[in-house]
Design a protein around this motif. Structure first.
Motif, PDB file in Angstrom:
ATOM      1  N   PHE A   5    -101.318 -72.874 121.772  1.00  0.00           N
ATOM      2  CA  PHE A   5    -101.911 -73.879 120.868  1.00  0.00           C
ATOM      3  C   PHE A   5    -103.180 -73.055 120.427  1.00  0.00           C
ATOM      4  CE2 PHE A   5    -103.701 -74.628 125.108  1.00  0.00           C
ATOM      5  CZ  PHE A   5    -104.979 -74.394 124.743  1.00  0.00           C
ATOM      6  N   GLY A   6    -103.535 -73.470 119.190  1.00  0.00           N
ATOM      7  CA  GLY A   6    -104.883 -72.664 118.578  1.00  0.00           C
ATOM      8  C   GLY A   6    -106.108 -73.524 118.769  1.00  0.00           C
ATOM      9  N   LEU A   7    -107.186 -72.846 119.172  1.00  0.00           N
ATOM     10  CA  LEU A   7    -108.408 -73.680 119.366  1.00  0.00           C
ATOM     11  C   LEU A   7    -109.303 -73.531 118.063  1.00  0.00           C
ATOM     12  CD1 LEU A   7    -109.434 -72.161 123.035  1.00  0.00           C
ATOM     13  CD2 LEU A   7    -108.166 -74.234 122.275  1.00  0.00           C
ATOM     14  N   MET A   8    -109.869 -74.744 117.906  1.00  0.00           N
ATOM     15  CA  MET A   8    -110.698 -74.776 116.521  1.00  0.00           C
ATOM     16  C   MET A   8    -111.784 -74.028 116.674  1.00  0.00           C
ATOM     17  SD  MET A   8    -112.081 -78.311 114.993  1.00  0.00           S
ATOM     18  CE  MET A   8    -112.661 -78.433 113.114  1.00  0.00           C
ATOM     19  N   VAL A   9    -112.144 -73.386 115.414  1.00  0.00           N
ATOM     20  CA  VAL A   9    -113.323 -72.536 115.426  1.00  0.00           C
ATOM     21  C   VAL A   9    -114.526 -73.413 115.011  1.00  0.00           C
ATOM     22  CG1 VAL A   9    -114.326 -70.678 114.281  1.00  0.00           C
ATOM     23  CG2 VAL A   9    -112.004 -70.349 114.734  1.00  0.00           C
ATOM     24  N   LEU A  10    -115.381 -73.624 115.746  1.00  0.00           N
ATOM     25  CA  LEU A  10    -116.812 -74.171 115.544  1.00  0.00           C
ATOM     26  C   LEU A  10    -117.363 -73.736 114.094  1.00  0.00           C
ATOM     27  CD1 LEU A  10    -118.569 -74.531 118.842  1.00  0.00           C
ATOM     28  CD2 LEU A  10    -117.559 -76.323 117.528  1.00  0.00           C
ATOM     29  N   VAL A  58    -108.402 -79.442 120.383  1.00  0.00           N
ATOM     30  CA  VAL A  58    -107.308 -78.437 120.516  1.00  0.00           C
ATOM     31  C   VAL A  58    -106.496 -78.789 119.332  1.00  0.00           C
ATOM     32  CG1 VAL A  58    -105.029 -78.088 121.828  1.00  0.00           C
ATOM     33  CG2 VAL A  58    -107.138 -78.495 123.020  1.00  0.00           C
ATOM     34  N   GLU A  59    -106.138 -77.664 118.592  1.00  0.00           N
ATOM     35  CA  GLU A  59    -105.187 -77.764 117.417  1.00  0.00           C
ATOM     36  C   GLU A  59    -103.769 -77.389 117.482  1.00  0.00           C
ATOM     37  OE1 GLU A  59    -106.579 -78.750 114.579  1.00  0.00           O
ATOM     38  OE2 GLU A  59    -108.646 -78.724 115.062  1.00  0.00           O
ATOM     39  N   ALA A  60    -102.861 -77.998 116.894  1.00  0.00           N
ATOM     40  CA  ALA A  60    -101.209 -77.705 116.873  1.00  0.00           C
ATOM     41  C   ALA A  60    -100.631 -78.109 115.807  1.00  0.00           C
ATOM     42  CB  ALA A  60    -100.679 -78.220 118.199  1.00  0.00           C
ATOM     43  N   GLN A  61     -99.382 -77.701 115.359  1.00  0.00           N
ATOM     44  CA  GLN A  61     -98.817 -77.870 114.176  1.00  0.00           C
ATOM     45  C   GLN A  61     -97.541 -78.679 114.392  1.00  0.00           C
ATOM     46  OE1 GLN A  61     -99.500 -77.237 110.755  1.00  0.00           O
ATOM     47  NE2 GLN A  61    -101.498 -76.615 111.846  1.00  0.00           N
ATOM     48  N   ALA A 426     -92.239 -83.375 117.826  1.00  0.00           N
ATOM     49  CA  ALA A 426     -92.131 -82.706 116.741  1.00  0.00           C
ATOM     50  C   ALA A 426     -91.595 -83.267 115.497  1.00  0.00           C
ATOM     51  CB  ALA A 426     -91.078 -81.569 117.034  1.00  0.00           C
ATOM     52  N   ALA A 427     -90.836 -84.557 115.674  1.00  0.00           N
ATOM     53  CA  ALA A 427     -90.000 -85.520 114.926  1.00  0.00           C
ATOM     54  C   ALA A 427     -91.114 -86.178 113.976  1.00  0.00           C
ATOM     55  CB  ALA A 427     -89.044 -86.211 115.308  1.00  0.00           C
ATOM     56  N   GLY A 428     -92.324 -86.182 114.597  1.00  0.00           N
ATOM     57  CA  GLY A 428     -93.335 -86.974 113.917  1.00  0.00           C
ATOM     58  C   GLY A 428     -93.679 -88.669 114.617  1.00  0.00           C
ATOM     59  N   GLY A 578    -103.118 -85.079 110.463  1.00  0.00           N
ATOM     60  CA  GLY A 578    -103.393 -84.638 108.983  1.00  0.00           C
ATOM     61  C   GLY A 578    -102.681 -83.450 108.449  1.00  0.00           C
ATOM     62  N   ASP A 579    -103.699 -82.226 108.278  1.00  0.00           N
ATOM     63  CA  ASP A 579    -103.014 -80.987 108.300  1.00  0.00           C
ATOM     64  C   ASP A 579    -102.924 -80.430 109.524  1.00  0.00           C
ATOM     65  OD1 ASP A 579    -102.487 -78.568 107.267  1.00  0.00           O
ATOM     66  OD2 ASP A 579    -104.339 -77.901 106.838  1.00  0.00           O
ATOM     67  N   GLY A 580    -101.846 -80.776 110.284  1.00  0.00           N
ATOM     68  CA  GLY A 580    -101.466 -80.338 111.599  1.00  0.00           C
ATOM     69  C   GLY A 580    -101.880 -81.462 112.502  1.00  0.00           C
ATOM     70  N   LEU A 581    -102.017 -81.168 113.792  1.00  0.00           N
ATOM     71  CA  LEU A 581    -102.282 -82.098 114.764  1.00  0.00           C
ATOM     72  C   LEU A 581    -103.714 -81.511 115.498  1.00  0.00           C
ATOM     73  CD1 LEU A 581     -99.027 -82.574 116.498  1.00  0.00           C
ATOM     74  CD2 LEU A 581    -100.269 -83.965 115.086  1.00  0.00           C
TER      75      LEU A 581
END
Length: 596
Positions: A5-10, A58-61, A426-428, A578-581
């Motif tokens: 997962f990616g971490l959101m940049v402040l 935490v950011e994900a797609q 992943a299916a929403g 939204g634009d990802g999770l």
């Protein structure tokens, strides 16, 4: 399979003062565990703990899971990474939570589940709430003179144990929406139970705090106090009995729990509880059913806020609070405004007045569900908020009924415990599930490696007041009213927020606040679950001690509120879409969010 997962940049954008770094402001008992307790976690989970400590979501797609213990979240993440559905992941998460967080939920308890189906675009709910035994009577928690028992006199022992619903709910959710092999969903929990897991700081602290009650029954004392000493943070704890029950369920479905040796042992434990035996029977277990119920949805800020209806008061009361506030501009006021909190606090008091009068198991009493959340009714109730001081008193309203029925106000007590799981696959598909054994450590009865609930004490101990029956009184087969509020917020028919929390009847305030934080105040999901709490249910305004919320105590008192600074240990776990999770985990608990 690995998941990342990616971490959101402040950003340079300043956070509202009320939502500043929470690890410095939450109550001391709510601090998250250090790596010593979670040293076996994978790198992704360790990074998620660090993100939470830094106040970052935490950011994900593709998918995401947020829950109250990193080991449980890892189990769910493995399932999602392998292509499993949100329902599959929930089974794996719940199985591990029952092992590593036994004080809050497990096989011996119940749960409410809200499901958004991506294919159909529909929202439905599953009711896995415990039921009163067939031998229960309205005077179950009264003494010989008809007076209510003391709370813990009723809780500890067999009298408070209702028929568990969680195992059958897990199976029903998998039957409807699962994709993975049922048996394999228990592998991680079985391995942890047999090989051992590190006792977390929260579990160790709660065991020490409840030492007297946990040592009342030999089986419970033996597990939590091996060799006479309480389990400590970092200890390796095994639970082969729990592993064996999970293996039976994995191989034979939930029927292995509701009949046969496991069911017989549950009943024997309840009926032989020294000093406070209960009336649960094998018939109660054999008859238990999960019920699908329509979601309760309320419009708020051009969104639909959907959740669990009766026997939960969660969606109705959250919906009433938000429906009243929809007529007031909280966004313009902001989260630091005493006026915003006057509106929120008194809207909550009005909603809780209706809750106490009308809400209970709708299979047993007529609940005016549509009337309680009807837009004209909520607009009428919101007009009571038009002043500039606290309401001197509140009383139930008169929602539209399709027939007449007079009730007395409820007096039941709900103490904080419970756990919450939020998942998007992943299916929403989206899942919001709040799961519980009620009070911390439930009835304190331990059988086959798990604790039994004390859910029946969510009923009113009184059956009548002032000559009128109480809607939430005990009855055979009835489900006690709950405050659990698993919630999915939709916009234009698609989910934008999955949220929920433990916390007794304060759950309602925690969840409503998380929705307001996102929709009105523009907070990201981590800010929303971390912001300090202010909760008003019955007149006294609870403000979270040691946080910036306490700075509002003076202004609220000037408005006429009685204010009490105290610990408010929620356990919000939320995912925004939204634009990802984006996932958030409450810093007052040990959980994390993981995604890919």
């Amino acid at each position: 399979m690995r998941y990342v997962f990616g971490l959101m940049v402040l950003t340079a954008l300043a956070l509202p003062a009320l939502a500043q770094q929470v690890t410095d402001s939450v109550a001391p008992e709510a601090e998250i565990g250090q790596p010593a307790a979670f040293e076996a976690l994978g790198a992704e989970a360790q990074a998620a703990l660090e993100a939470k400590a830094a106040g970052r979501p935490v950011e994900a797609q593709e998918w995401m899971v947020a829950a109250a213990n990193p080991l449980a979240v890892e189990a769910g993440a493995e399932v999602l990474a392998a292509g499993g559905s949100a329902a599959d992941a929930m089974v794996a998460v719940q199985a591990v939570l029952g092992l590593v967080e036994p004080q809050s939920s497990g096989l011996g308890g119940g749960a409410f589940l809200v499901w958004y189906d991506a294919e159909s675009g529909s929202v439905t709910t599953l009711d896995g709430r415990e039921t009163a035994p067939l031998a229960a009577t309205p005077r179950l928690f009264q003494d010989e003179s008809g007076e209510p028992l003391g709370f813990f006199d009723a809780v500890v022992g067999g009298l408070s144990v209702g028929t568990p619903g969680t195992p059958r709910l897990m199976e029903e959710a998998h039957r409807r929406w699962g994709q993975a092999n049922w048996g394999g969903l228990f592998d991680r929990a079985i391995a942890l139970a047999e090989e051992g897991f590190a006792v977390s700081p929260r579990l160790a602290g709660l065991v020490a705090d409840d030492a007297d009650r946990l040592q009342r029954f030999p089986a419970t004392a033996s597990y939590f106090f091996p060799d006479g000493a309480a389990i400590a943070e970092g200890d390796t704890l095994t639970n082969p009995d729990y592993a064996e029950v999970l293996r039976l369920i994995a191989e034979g479905g939930s029927g292995a729990f509701y009949s046969g040796p496991v069911a017989e042992d549950i009943v024997a434990t309840v009926r032989s509880a020294e000093g406070n035996p209960g009336v649960l029977s094998t018939t109660d277990l054999a008859l238990y059913q999960v019920k699908e119920r329509p979601a309760v949805c309320v419009d708020y800020r051009a969104h639909e806020v959907c959740g669990m209806g009766p026997p939960s008061s969660g969606a109705l009361t959250v919906g009433q609070i938000l429906g009243m506030l929809d007529h007031h501009d909280l966004a313009a006021l902001g989260p630091q405004s005493p006026e915003a909190w006057r509106l929120i606090g008194d809207a909550s008091r009005l909603a809780f007045a209706d809750r106490g009068r009308y809400m209970a198991d709708s299979d047993f009493v007529p609940v005016p569900v549509e009337g309680l959340v009807a837009a004209p009714y909520l607009k009428q109730r919101s007009e009571l908020l038009s002043g500039d001081d606290a309401l001197p008193e509140v009383s139930p309203g008169t929602p539209e009924y399709d027939h007449a029925f007079l009730w007395a106000d409820d007096e039941s007590l709900e103490l904080p415990s419970t756990s919450h799981i939020s998942i998007v696959d992943a299916a929403g598909n989206a899942l919001s599930m709040t799961t519980t054994i009620e009070n911390g450590f439930g009835s304190r009865l331990f059988v086959r490696g798990f604790l039994l609930n004390n859910e029946l004490t969510d009923f009113s101990f009184r059956s009548h007041a002032d000559g009128l029956p109480i809607a939430n009184r005990v009855a055979p087969g009835k489900r006690p009213r709950s405050s659990m509020a698993p919630t999915i917020v939709l916009k234009d028919g698609a989910p934008v927020l999955v949220t929920g929390s433990p916390g007794g009847s304060r759950i309602i305030g925690y969840v409503a606040q998380s929705v307001i934080a996102v929709l009105d105040w523009g907070m990201d999901v981590q800010q929303a679950v971390a912001m300090p709490h202010l909760v008003n249910r019955f007149g006294t305004y609870d403000v979270e001690e040691g946080t910036t919320a306490a700075e509002l105590a003076g202004p609220l008192e000037e408005m006429g509120f009685e204010v009490n600074a105290r610990g408010l240990t929620s356990g919000l776990h939320a995912i925004s879409l939204g634009d990802g999770l984006s996932g958030g985990a409450d810093p007052r608990r040990e959980g994390i969010a993981l995604g890919q």
